[in-house]
Enzyme design. Structure first.
Site, PDB file in Angstrom:
ATOM      1  N   LYS A   1       0.839  -1.199   0.000  1.00  0.00           N
ATOM      2  CA  LYS A   1       0.000   0.000   0.000  1.00  0.00           C
ATOM      3  C   LYS A   1       0.880   1.257   0.000  1.00  0.00           C
ATOM      4  CE  LYS A   1      -0.245  -0.398   4.984  1.00  0.00           C
ATOM      5  NZ  LYS A   1      -0.896  -1.070   6.083  1.00  0.00           N
TER       6      LYS A   1
ATOM      7  N   ARG B   1     -10.579   0.232  14.548  1.00  0.00           N
ATOM      8  CA  ARG B   1     -10.422   1.045  13.336  1.00  0.00           C
ATOM      9  C   ARG B   1     -11.457   0.550  12.339  1.00  0.00           C
ATOM     10  NH1 ARG B   1      -4.541   1.223  10.412  1.00  0.00           N
ATOM     11  NH2 ARG B   1      -5.102  -0.921   9.926  1.00  0.00           N
TER      12      ARG B   1
ATOM     13  N   TYR C   1      15.623  31.846   4.560  1.00  0.00           N
ATOM     14  CA  TYR C   1      14.442  32.600   5.017  1.00  0.00           C
ATOM     15  C   TYR C   1      14.520  32.898   6.498  1.00  0.00           C
ATOM     16  CZ  TYR C   1      11.905  31.504   0.691  1.00  0.00           C
ATOM     17  OH  TYR C   1      11.490  31.414  -0.599  1.00  0.00           O
TER      18      TYR C   1
ATOM     19  N   MET D   1      11.099  25.174   0.222  1.00  0.00           N
ATOM     20  CA  MET D   1      10.201  24.271  -0.482  1.00  0.00           C
ATOM     21  C   MET D   1      10.983  23.288  -1.356  1.00  0.00           C
ATOM     22  SD  MET D   1       7.121  25.097  -3.153  1.00  0.00           S
ATOM     23  CE  MET D   1       6.126  26.055  -2.041  1.00  0.00           C
TER      24      MET D   1
END
Ligand SMILES: *Cc1c(COP(=O)(O)O)cnc(C)c1O
Length: 814
Positions: free
Chosen positions: A483, A581, A709, A758
């Protein structure tokens, strides 16, 4: 036909069941998946901890194999083939190889050591092949199974052998010695690898040296810790940087882009330049110089050839290509043996039925050209290759032997015509000798992305799978969870590998993940953990198997199943035993039974539950209570419905901690990708993923200047700053910046300074040697994902699955 195969098999003690299949034997195989010419193959049925090739014998008989070495004859096969029955088939293979080897009488170089064996072997092959027909171990076939397979490839035309021997435990070398019987021994670097199998360094060296028991000469670096007494018949030929008593004394001078070795031998001095500066390459190169000296090469030739040494690429890499192609890059070698291996790999990795091979002239096969290219053509046919693109003068000459083939005499000619070749939706093996510079072809075919890649080691995945399999009882099945894109490592490629290893089931979270795998040709059954009701129809169409966890879901599925008039469609019933769950709770079991009873549209393929605390020994009691409840609920279902489904409850840490509750199957997840929460177990797993990037730019700032930054980093001294093109959009948490985390450049730690951006981050590289373009490791062996997870207060799962899809995945096999 190869009469020496028959001679060698008849020579080993066995009980021969002769059913008079008297085909000419020409090949030996141990792998049922990669058979070339069935009727001429002698098949050794090896038995591993979790695989037994005897199970494939009837399938092989269908493929015309008629000669087997077995430890028992499978039922129903007794009269259908010839059988050599032995106690231990691996032992028989080794004895067979030893006898086969004894039928040849030419010099054989045996290589061992902790590091450098494969590189020295490849370099010696390069250095000596202008003058010899060399047979060498393919890739790093140096184990108890690899060595016999390498030796068996010797044929009449060879006149020099180069074989490597690798051991990880005591007394393994003797068997390898019998098969290789080197006349010339080379001991490469003795590091600390695999020390755990030995008492100490001395014992390890002694064991390794036993490879040379019958050699005429042994070549090695004098080393104070090598307390080596040669065997009576063996001479030594030594080198050293420090000890003037050695036969060859070497002074090295490292420059920016090369190293100059001053070699002093028999009172004469000469220089050899090699295009490397690192210690390992220098030692490996010296091992080669020693062999050339022993072969009495002139210093001029030694110098000329040594300066051409190249980095050895031992991996077969899978890369994403243009137009939905994928590429297997093996652009550094071309010999018959490694072509076979590459074609097997191509088969195991193909994404579509269209398979293309771009192949250069093949060197050093020991066969004459006509024979060689006929064999290559057979190999191409038996591997169902759709088209062949041949590059080189010789292969062009034999173009007619191949169906659907175009040829070019040079790589440049191919490149000029490249646009017309229409590469599209195919898997392309690029395989060529170094001199053809096929890396240019790979570059053309490769999908262009930025420099950050997640490298996935497929060998490590196989290793980890086998590690967990070895913890299972013989009958326990294994489902592997792929998965979330294989926990971030790649969905299809890993599924394909697991299919190759014949795992029993795959598990995905959502239907679309399963559909993608089926569309790419995965045939293993796939369970969908989290099917939405709207996806049931697609699930059925794609033959996926839903996990059903509620009455509402069950009713919805039964309705569609009835409409589609399904018969015994497999579903999986999930029980909630404490995770809270998904799943049926104890008080809904009666209604579940009533709903399922007598329904012929579906079949309860399995019953499962999931443990909430399998990784935490402190909460063992809770897990045990879950297991007890699972036993109770599932038994009730089985009794009242009169069914015998597969039962399963253990995930990775469950496999480690609750061996007695394996039931019929386990569900392996994170462990496959190299993670365990048990420290001892962690040591035995191999690292799968390495996230890499490069240095884009380096600058030096003065004290008091800032980086990034918000000026979060202020230099307190003159600081060298390297910028690396990976950021939080790639999945690197901002919490890892500002001095918390580090990257590794040339084995040295560089702290991340300032905030992570980023698409970029900056590191302090003041105290280290590095330059723009150098490789940077973000995680892998160091830092490990576990370490990152700890520092970031999360778990390895989150870090792995956060790596963004824009990071290119590159799969490789050693
Ligand atoms: C993800 C998952 C697993 C695998 O868990 P690991 O801890 O990664 O081994 C097993 N079962 C279910 C239901 C899961 O969701």
């Amino acid at each position: 036909m190869n009469p020496k195969i028959l001679n060698s098999i008849q020579n080993i003690p066995s009980k021969f069941i002769d059913n008079h299949f008297d085909g000419a034997l020409d090949a030996v195989s141990i792998d049922s998946r990669s058979l070339q010419n069935g009727s001429q193959t002698l098949f050794f049925a090896l038995v591993g901890i979790h695989s037994d090739a005897h199970h494939y014998i009837s399938e092989l008989i269908e493929n015309e194999v008629r000669n087997f070495v077995v430890s028992y004859i499978p039922e129903g096969c007794e009269a259908k083939a010839n059988f050599y029955v032995v106690e231990d088939t691996l032992g028989a293979l080794q004895e067979f190889a030893a006898h086969y080897r004894s039928l040849f009488d030419f010099p054989i170089i045996g290589l061992t050591g902790s590091n450098g064996k494969t590189i020295v072997k490849e370099w010696l092959n390069f250095l000596l092949s202008p003058d010899y027909n060399v047979i060498r171990s393919p890739k790093s076939y140096n184990s108890q199974v690899g060595v016999p397979l390498s030796v068996i490839a010797i044929n009449e035309q060879h006149n020099l052998g180069i074989f490597e021997a690798g051991i990880s435990a005591r007394s393994e070398m003797q068997k390898l010695e019998k098969m290789i019987k080197p006349t010339i021994g080379v001991l490469t670097n003795i590091g600390s690898a695999h020390d755990e199998g030995f008492l100490n360094l001395k014992e390890k060296i002694k064991e390794k040296m036993s490879l040379f028991e019958n050699s005429k000469i042994v070549i090695y670096q004098i080393n104070e810790s090598i307390d080596y007494a040669p065997f009576a018949k063996t001479k030594v030929f030594t080198w050293s940087f420090t000890n003037k008593d050695s036969d060859v004394f070497i002074v090295k001078n490292t420059h920016v882009d090369q190293t100059i070795l001053n070699v002093c031998y028999q009172g004469e001095n000469f220089d050899v330049n090699i295009p490397f500066q690192d210690e390992a390459s220098i030692e490996n190169a010296i091992s080669c110089v020693m062999v050339l000296l022993y072969f009495k090469y002139d210093p001029t030739i030694i110098r000329n050839r040594m300066q051409l040494l190249y980095p050895v690429e031992m991996r077969l890499k899978v890369k994403n290509g243009i137009n939905n192609c994928n590429i297997i890059d093996d652009s550094y070698s071309s010999d018959f043996q490694s072509l076979k291996i590459a074609l097997d790999f191509l088969e195991s990795q193909k994404q579509s039925d269209k398979k293309t091979v771009i192949l250069s002239d093949i060197f050093q096969s020991g066969l004459n050209k006509d024979e060689l290219y006929s064999k290559v053509a057979d190999l191409i046919v038996s591997n169902n290759i759709s088209r062949v693109i041949g590059i080189g003068e010789t292969i062009s000459e034999f173009k007619d032997k191949f169906a659907n083939c175009v040829t070019y005499t040079t790589t440049a000619a191919f490149i000029a015509d490249y646009e017309n070749l229409d590469f599209n939706n195919e898997t392309i093996l690029v395989k060529g000798a170094r001199s053809f510079q096929f890396e240019e072809i790979v570059w053309l075919l490769e999908e262009k992305t930025h420099e950050t890649v997640l490298e996935i080691n497929l060998n490590a995945i196989s290793h980890n799978l086998n590690f967990f399999k070895s913890k299972l009882k013989p009958k326990t099945k294994i489902m592997v969870m792929v998965k979330a894109f294989g926990y971030g490592n790649g969905g299809f490629e890993i599924a394909k590998l697991l299919e190759h290893h014949k795992v029993d089931y795959l598990g995905v979270a959502f239907a679309d993940e399963g559909i993608a795998l089926k569309n790419q040709g995965i045939q293993l059954p796939i369970m969908v953990l989290n099917p939405e009701n709207t996806s049931f129809s697609a699930i059925i169409n794609y033959q996926l198997e839903p996990e059903i966890y509620s009455l509402k879901g069950l009713r919805a599925f039964l309705k569609i199943a009835a409409q589609k008039e399904l018969k015994h469609f497999p579903i999986h019933i999930k029980l909630d035993t404490g995770m809270h769950r998904l799943g049926f709770e104890a008080d809904t079991i009666d209604e579940l039974i009533a709903t399922l009873k007598g329904n012929e549209n579906i079949k309860v393929q399995s019953i499962l539950s999931h443990l909430a605390t399998s990784d935490d020994v402190m909460q063992e009691g809770f897990a045990k209570a879950q297991i007890n409840l699972f036993e109770k609920m599932s038994s009730k279902l089985m009794d009242e419905l009169q069914i015998k489904p597969i039962r399963h409850i253990l995930n990775t840490s469950g496999i480690s901690n609750f061996q007695d509750s394996q039931y019929d199957m386990v569900r392996l997840g994170i462990g496959l990708y190299g993670f365990s929460n048990d420290l001892e177990e962690q040591k035995r797993l191999e690292n799968v993923g390495t996230l890499k990037s490069i240095i884009s730019q380096i600058r030096t700032i003065s004290s008091e200047e800032s980086v990034g930054y918000g000026r979060k980093f202020i230099a307190n001294r003159e600081t060298r700053v390297a910028t690396i093109p990976i950021g939080y959009a790639d999945g690197i948490s901002r919490g890892w910046g500002n001095g918390v985390g580090y990257v590794v450049i040339k084995k040295q730690k560089a702290t991340i300074i300032g905030s992570i951006c980023m698409d970029m981050l900056m590191v302090d590289c003041t105290d280290m040697e590095c330059k723009e373009g150098d490789a940077v490791i973000i995680f892998g062996e160091n830092p490990t994902v576990n370490y990152m997870a700890e520092q970031l207060n999360t778990i390895s799962y989150e870090i792995l699955t956060s790596i963004s899809q824009r990071v290119k995945r590159v799969f490789y096999r050693e």
